[in-house]
Design a protein around this motif. Structure first.
Motif: not given
Length: 261
Positions: A163-173, A197-199
């Motif tokens: 598991a990693r914190s990254e980005f998807y379509q410019g949003r935190p994911a 989606d991180a949120e």
């Protein structure tokens, strides 16, 4: 183009080229089990909320001796608790060729999927079928119980998961990826990666590969990629969770039990 404009565009291009490196450097490892718990909690929170989920999918079926078949379509789901009303529409079906001489195949008609608290109905070109959860025993809860699809994540955690914190379509994911194939039941192996989606902690993109061996010993694989878009607090259409085909649907519960042995 004058020299000043050229230098400005060159500087912008260099800055844009550096962005992926900056994004990658900002990502970091996370605890996969905690990510899964957050996902489960998020879906539990919206379970009783009337919702619509749009799935845009690309599915490739691969079997020995046969050309790969790519299907593209949409699945629109209205859900409220254990009740689900899904409309599956395939927009194109293509038999792929190594020579790029692809063959466009016939498109199947729409498929209706309805799940109630005790049964699953599917109707389409092949007829109408029903699977009764009460007759499946423990398997019924695993297949059709509340939020049963989340058991996929439990099976995934049985192996090594990153598991990693990254980005998807410019949003935190958050990405959740299996390190190796894992079993999801009845001899079917899966390999998967999810973008969460991180949120909201809801899955917004996934790539899942499934591999199984049929009764003739031939291995077949299904590779699916899909985007999900959620709309909450929607008005469920009149007549959802029921269809005229329900009464005439053929009961295939015993067939499902036989296949599971």
């Amino acid at each position: 183009m004058n020299l000043r404009t050229f230098r400005t565009e060159l500087a912008c291009a260099a800055a844009l080229a550096a962005l992926p490196l900056s994004s990658h450097a900002a990502s970091h490892e996370m605890d996969a089990a905690s990510v899964v718990e957050n996902v489960k909690a998020a879906y539990a929170e919206i379970f009783e909320v009337p919702q619509r989920i749009e799935h845009r999918f690309y599915t490739t079926n691969r079997s020995m001796g046969q050309p790969d078949v790519l299907s593209i379509g949409t699945l629109t789901v209205h859900q409220h608790g254990e009740n689900l009303d899904g409309d599956l529409k395939v927009n194109s079906v293509v038999a792929l060729s190594e020579t790029d001489d692809h063959e466009v195949l016939g498109i199947p008609g729409p498929t209706k999927i309805i799940q109630t608290e005790d049964a699953l109905y599917v109707s389409g070109d092949q007829g109408a079928f029903v699977i009764k959860e009460s007759d499946l025993g423990d398997m019924g809860m695993a297949m059709m119980g509340p939020m049963a699809t989340l058991s996929f994540f439990d099976a995934m955690l049985a192996g090594e998961v990153f598991a990693r914190s990254e980005f998807y379509q410019g949003r935190p994911a958050v990405t959740l990826r299996s390190a190796s194939p894992f079993e999801i039941g009845n001899g079917t192996m899966a390999d998967a990666k999810f973008w969460i989606d991180a949120e909201t902690n809801l899955v917004e993109h996934m790539v899942v590969d499934l591999a199984s061996v049929n009764a003739d010993g031939v291995e077949a694989t299904v590779m699916m990629e899909a985007d999900m878009q959620y709309t909450l607090d929607v008005e469920i259409p009149d007549g959802a969770f029921m269809t005229d085909n329900m009464a005439a649907a053929r009961d295939i519960t015993s067939d499902v039990l036989e296949m599971a042995k």
